[in-house]
Design an enzyme around this catalytic site. Structure first.
Site, mmCIF file in Angstrom:
data_model
loop_
_atom_site.group_PDB
_atom_site.id
_atom_site.type_symbol
_atom_site.label_atom_id
_atom_site.label_comp_id
_atom_site.label_asym_id
_atom_site.label_seq_id
_atom_site.Cartn_x
_atom_site.Cartn_y
_atom_site.Cartn_z
ATOM 1 N N ASP A 1 4.272 0.827 12.035
ATOM 2 C CA ASP A 1 3.089 0.176 11.467
ATOM 3 C C ASP A 1 2.935 -1.281 11.917
ATOM 4 O O ASP A 1 1.940 -1.925 11.585
ATOM 5 C CB ASP A 1 3.127 0.247 9.927
ATOM 6 C CG ASP A 1 2.761 1.629 9.427
ATOM 7 O OD1 ASP A 1 2.342 2.475 10.233
ATOM 8 O OD2 ASP A 1 2.920 1.878 8.207
ATOM 9 N N ARG B 1 -4.841 10.840 4.265
ATOM 10 C CA ARG B 1 -3.749 11.782 4.436
ATOM 11 C C ARG B 1 -2.737 11.724 3.298
ATOM 12 O O ARG B 1 -2.185 12.735 2.873
ATOM 13 C CB ARG B 1 -3.056 11.449 5.755
ATOM 14 C CG ARG B 1 -2.497 12.623 6.460
ATOM 15 C CD ARG B 1 -1.644 12.145 7.585
ATOM 16 N NE ARG B 1 -0.267 12.524 7.321
ATOM 17 C CZ ARG B 1 0.204 13.723 7.547
ATOM 18 N NH1 ARG B 1 -0.566 14.654 8.057
ATOM 19 N NH2 ARG B 1 1.456 14.009 7.265
ATOM 20 N N ARG C 1 -8.894 -0.326 4.454
ATOM 21 C CA ARG C 1 -8.033 0.678 3.819
ATOM 22 C C ARG C 1 -6.698 0.065 3.414
ATOM 23 O O ARG C 1 -6.088 0.499 2.439
ATOM 24 C CB ARG C 1 -7.736 1.819 4.814
ATOM 25 C CG ARG C 1 -8.844 2.820 4.992
ATOM 26 C CD ARG C 1 -8.334 3.951 5.862
ATOM 27 N NE ARG C 1 -6.960 4.250 5.485
ATOM 28 C CZ ARG C 1 -6.000 4.634 6.322
ATOM 29 N NH1 ARG C 1 -6.266 4.820 7.587
ATOM 30 N NH2 ARG C 1 -4.775 4.865 5.891
ATOM 31 N N ILE D 1 2.616 18.760 8.266
ATOM 32 C CA ILE D 1 3.185 18.645 6.927
ATOM 33 C C ILE D 1 4.278 19.692 6.722
ATOM 34 O O ILE D 1 4.638 20.020 5.603
ATOM 35 C CB ILE D 1 2.094 18.804 5.840
ATOM 36 C CG1 ILE D 1 1.197 19.989 6.193
ATOM 37 C CG2 ILE D 1 1.289 17.547 5.666
ATOM 38 C CD1 ILE D 1 0.415 20.494 5.039
ATOM 39 N N ASP D 2 4.786 20.224 7.854
ATOM 40 C CA ASP D 2 5.771 21.304 7.764
ATOM 41 C C ASP D 2 7.006 20.908 6.959
ATOM 42 O O ASP D 2 7.563 21.724 6.219
ATOM 43 C CB ASP D 2 6.175 21.769 9.179
ATOM 44 C CG ASP D 2 6.658 20.621 10.054
ATOM 45 O OD1 ASP D 2 5.989 19.562 10.070
ATOM 46 O OD2 ASP D 2 7.710 20.760 10.708
ATOM 47 N N LEU D 3 7.431 19.649 7.066
ATOM 48 C CA LEU D 3 8.659 19.245 6.364
ATOM 49 C C LEU D 3 8.445 19.188 4.854
ATOM 50 O O LEU D 3 9.347 19.517 4.081
ATOM 51 C CB LEU D 3 9.158 17.892 6.889
ATOM 52 C CG LEU D 3 9.524 17.873 8.378
ATOM 53 C CD1 LEU D 3 9.807 16.455 8.859
ATOM 54 C CD2 LEU D 3 10.746 18.769 8.634
ATOM 55 N N LYS E 1 0.837 -1.214 0.000
ATOM 56 C CA LYS E 1 0.000 0.000 0.000
ATOM 57 C C LYS E 1 0.869 1.260 0.000
ATOM 58 O O LYS E 1 0.639 2.194 -0.753
ATOM 59 C CB LYS E 1 -0.906 -0.002 1.241
ATOM 60 C CG LYS E 1 -1.585 1.322 1.505
ATOM 61 C CD LYS E 1 -2.481 1.278 2.721
ATOM 62 C CE LYS E 1 -1.805 1.640 4.010
ATOM 63 N NZ LYS E 1 -1.538 3.079 4.209
ATOM 64 N N ASN E 2 1.885 1.269 0.864
ATOM 65 C CA ASN E 2 2.670 2.496 1.013
ATOM 66 C C ASN E 2 3.638 2.752 -0.139
ATOM 67 O O ASN E 2 4.308 3.778 -0.172
ATOM 68 C CB ASN E 2 3.424 2.483 2.353
ATOM 69 C CG ASN E 2 2.462 2.705 3.510
ATOM 70 O OD1 ASN E 2 1.281 2.977 3.307
ATOM 71 N ND2 ASN E 2 2.970 2.584 4.736
ATOM 72 N N ARG F 1 0.248 14.752 12.993
ATOM 73 C CA ARG F 1 0.880 14.513 11.700
ATOM 74 C C ARG F 1 0.981 15.778 10.847
ATOM 75 O O ARG F 1 0.302 15.913 9.817
ATOM 76 C CB ARG F 1 0.157 13.392 10.951
ATOM 77 C CG ARG F 1 0.216 12.101 11.707
ATOM 78 C CD ARG F 1 -0.506 10.981 11.015
ATOM 79 N NE ARG F 1 0.324 10.284 10.046
ATOM 80 C CZ ARG F 1 -0.066 9.186 9.412
ATOM 81 N NH1 ARG F 1 -1.249 8.684 9.639
ATOM 82 N NH2 ARG F 1 0.722 8.585 8.558
ATOM 83 N N CYS G 1 -5.299 13.269 12.206
ATOM 84 C CA CYS G 1 -5.827 11.935 12.008
ATOM 85 C C CYS G 1 -5.709 11.198 13.323
ATOM 86 O O CYS G 1 -5.116 11.701 14.267
ATOM 87 C CB CYS G 1 -5.095 11.210 10.894
ATOM 88 S SG CYS G 1 -3.563 10.480 11.411
HETATM 89 C C1 UD1 Z 1 4.142 6.935 6.297
HETATM 90 C C2 UD1 Z 1 3.267 5.719 6.105
HETATM 91 C C3 UD1 Z 1 2.663 5.282 7.434
HETATM 92 C C4 UD1 Z 1 3.761 5.091 8.470
HETATM 93 C C5 UD1 Z 1 4.678 6.309 8.554
HETATM 94 C C6 UD1 Z 1 5.881 6.093 9.450
HETATM 95 C C7 UD1 Z 1 2.457 6.011 3.852
HETATM 96 C C8 UD1 Z 1 1.305 6.293 2.949
HETATM 97 N N1 UD1 Z 1 2.214 6.042 5.156
HETATM 98 O O1 UD1 Z 1 3.282 7.984 6.771
HETATM 99 O O2 UD1 Z 1 1.968 4.057 7.210
HETATM 100 O O3 UD1 Z 1 3.177 4.876 9.744
HETATM 101 O O4 UD1 Z 1 5.167 6.645 7.242
HETATM 102 O O5 UD1 Z 1 6.606 4.990 9.043
HETATM 103 O O6 UD1 Z 1 3.555 5.721 3.405
HETATM 104 N N2 UD1 Z 1 6.201 14.711 10.619
HETATM 105 C C9 UD1 Z 1 6.422 16.034 10.895
HETATM 106 N N3 UD1 Z 1 6.349 16.926 9.861
HETATM 107 C C10 UD1 Z 1 6.092 16.552 8.576
HETATM 108 C C11 UD1 Z 1 5.884 15.186 8.295
HETATM 109 C C12 UD1 Z 1 5.950 14.282 9.335
HETATM 110 O O7 UD1 Z 1 6.640 16.402 12.037
HETATM 111 O O8 UD1 Z 1 6.056 17.407 7.690
HETATM 112 C C13 UD1 Z 1 6.250 13.722 11.723
HETATM 113 C C14 UD1 Z 1 4.906 13.029 11.912
HETATM 114 O O9 UD1 Z 1 4.045 13.787 12.709
HETATM 115 C C15 UD1 Z 1 5.317 11.750 12.577
HETATM 116 C C16 UD1 Z 1 6.672 11.455 11.940
HETATM 117 O O10 UD1 Z 1 7.122 12.675 11.372
HETATM 118 O O11 UD1 Z 1 5.480 11.922 13.950
HETATM 119 C C17 UD1 Z 1 6.630 10.373 10.871
HETATM 120 O O12 UD1 Z 1 5.742 10.741 9.856
HETATM 121 P P1 UD1 Z 1 6.006 10.368 8.323
HETATM 122 O O13 UD1 Z 1 7.244 9.551 8.210
HETATM 123 O O14 UD1 Z 1 5.901 11.613 7.526
HETATM 124 O O15 UD1 Z 1 4.741 9.464 8.039
HETATM 125 P P2 UD1 Z 1 3.802 9.490 6.773
HETATM 126 O O16 UD1 Z 1 4.598 9.739 5.541
HETATM 127 O O17 UD1 Z 1 2.618 10.346 7.039
#
Ligand code: UD1
Length: 416
Positions: free
Chosen positions: A304, A92, A396, A123-125, A22-23, A121, A116
């Protein structure tokens, strides 16, 4: 509302074929937007999240045809570069279209994904990455808009190795002018899969799978054919299901290397895992013992798989500890496992699990995708019947889970 009824099951036995990840599919579907050509993807799992991503692409103007596990995406007539809340709120990962649309069309407008169940979660990065590549970003009325006539390569350091941010920046940089270097990048296998897809479209992404990824932007990309890697989380889920029932199963369509962190912890608990020429065998031959684990970005133990491992720990003799470092609120399955008789205490980011001999079935609720899988696993062990509600979360991310478990001998039914 449909639910899954699981009853105490004997040792799981037989073979299970793991579906495409899926990912991987979600970012790769998004990456198909980088070209006006047609791409073909194989080993696409039949999942709700994949449906949502296809719906989003069709909203932009993609023409998608699906035959079994193959998908063809024709992106020749993209007419729209804006994604409304109704579509983004469902998933998301919809946010992953931002990088490719921005890079190909010079502007994108997307509804904020919102919080969520498993945490805020942010999206700043992702946004920091787009800004470093020269995009003007504005936020207002619940939407994020990004604009840039042409993105320019840059050096980007991620404060945390976010999977989604790494993927979004790779896709944005694929058509940018010059070289982009992502430092402290996520190293997950799904990032390598995305890089391989972009490279087969004619892109230049090097270093995927390490913490430094270099993307040399190209003028345009063409369509490509690609087979999605197997889902390591689905594989891990079946490993744990086999373990809790004292089973002996063979996983087909797996990449053993991607499962090392899960394998290491299951072996520590006393479960035997053998690599075969065309799969992996999981069996229980010795008495089990408690384990401690900490979730970390890859190659650490995957967040996960945390909930599913907790279900197993609930019945390992002695005290096991889980420390969740990736998400700040990923223990919602604890209260549901406790309803089945588990003894778990949460202290900050850790869960302390006292193994019990017996769990007892009752009504529980899947609070998120992996929490739902954990409850099914616990239900295989619990006396009587466990009714797992809100299984749309499970649908999902798991393809035909009850059929696959049933074929291994589990007592499981879907009710309408
Ligand atoms: C992806 C996976 C999800 C998995 C996660 C961590 C997909 C579709 N989903 O989610 O199944 O649980 O990786 O392995 O691939 N963060 C920030 N700022 C950002 C982005 C992330 O602070 O801009 C933080 C998040 O809040 C979280 C951590 O980074 O605490 C990890 O998130 P991230 O690796 O981005 O997970 P996703 O890509 O959303």
């Amino acid at each position: 509302m449909p639910s899954l009824l699981v009853s105490k099951s004997g040792p799981l036995k037989g073979e299970v074929v793991i579906s495409g990840a899926k990912n991987s599919v979600l970012p790769i579907l998004a990456a198909s937007l980088l070209t006006d050509d047609t791409s073909r993807l194989d080993d696409i799992p039949d999942l709700e999240d994949v449906e949502v991503m296809c719906e989003l692409l069709e909203h932009f103007g993609s023409k998608i045809t699906r035959e079994g596990s193959h998908i063809t995406i024709d992106n020749n007539s993209i007419a729209n570069t804006s994604a409304p809340y109704e579509l983004v709120r469902k998933m998301r990962a919809s946010f992953l279209v931002m990088g490719p649309i921005l890079s190909r069309f010079g502007s994108v407008k997307i509804s904020l994904p919102g919080g969520c169940a498993i945490g805020t979660r942010p999206i700043d990065l992702h946004l920091k990455g787009f800004a470093s590549l020269g995009a003007d970003i504005t936020l207002g009325h619940g939407y994020i808009e990004a604009r840039a006539d042409r993105l320019r390569g840059n050096r980007i350091y991620l404060d945390f190795p976010s999977v989604g941010a790494t993927e979004n920046i790779i896709m944005a940089a694929a058509l940018a002018d010059g070289l982009t270097i992502i430092e402290n990048a996520a190293e997950e296998p799904e990032i390598i899969d995305l890089a391989n897809f972009i490279n087969s479209m004619g892109g230049s992404v090097r270093g995927a799978g390490t913490d430094t990824i270099k993307i040399e932007g190209v003028k345009c990309l063409s369509g490509a054919s690609h087979t999605i890697i197997p889902d390591r989380i689905e594989a891990g889920t079946f490993m744990v299901a086999a373990a809790i029932t004292g089973g002996d199963i063979i996983l087909k369509n797996v990449i053993a290397d991607h499962l090392r962190p899960v394998e290491a912890k299951l072996k520590e608990a006393g479960i035997s895992i053998y690599e075969l020429d065309d799969g992996m065998r999981v069996t229980v031959e010795r008495p089990l013992r408690p384990i401690d684990l900490k979730t970390l970005p890859y190659p650490g133990f995957p967040t996960d798989m945390q909930a599913q491992m907790m279900a197993l720990m609930c019945v390992l003799p002695g005290t096991s500890i889980i420390t969740e470092t990736v998400f700040e609120n990923r223990f919602m399955h604890v209260s549901e496992l406790k309803r089945l008789g588990a003894r778990i205490k949460i202290e900050g980011r850790s869960a302390i699990i006292e193994g019990v001999k017996r769990l007892t079935g009752t009504d529980v609720r899947a609070t998120d995708l992996r929490a739902g899988a954990a409850l099914l696993i616990a239900g295989l062990y619990a006396d009587g019947t466990t009714r797992v509600r809100d299984i749309y979360h499970i649908d999902r991310g798991y393809e035909r889970i009850e059929e696959k478990l049933k074929a291994l001998g589990a007592n499981i039914e879907r009710t309408q």
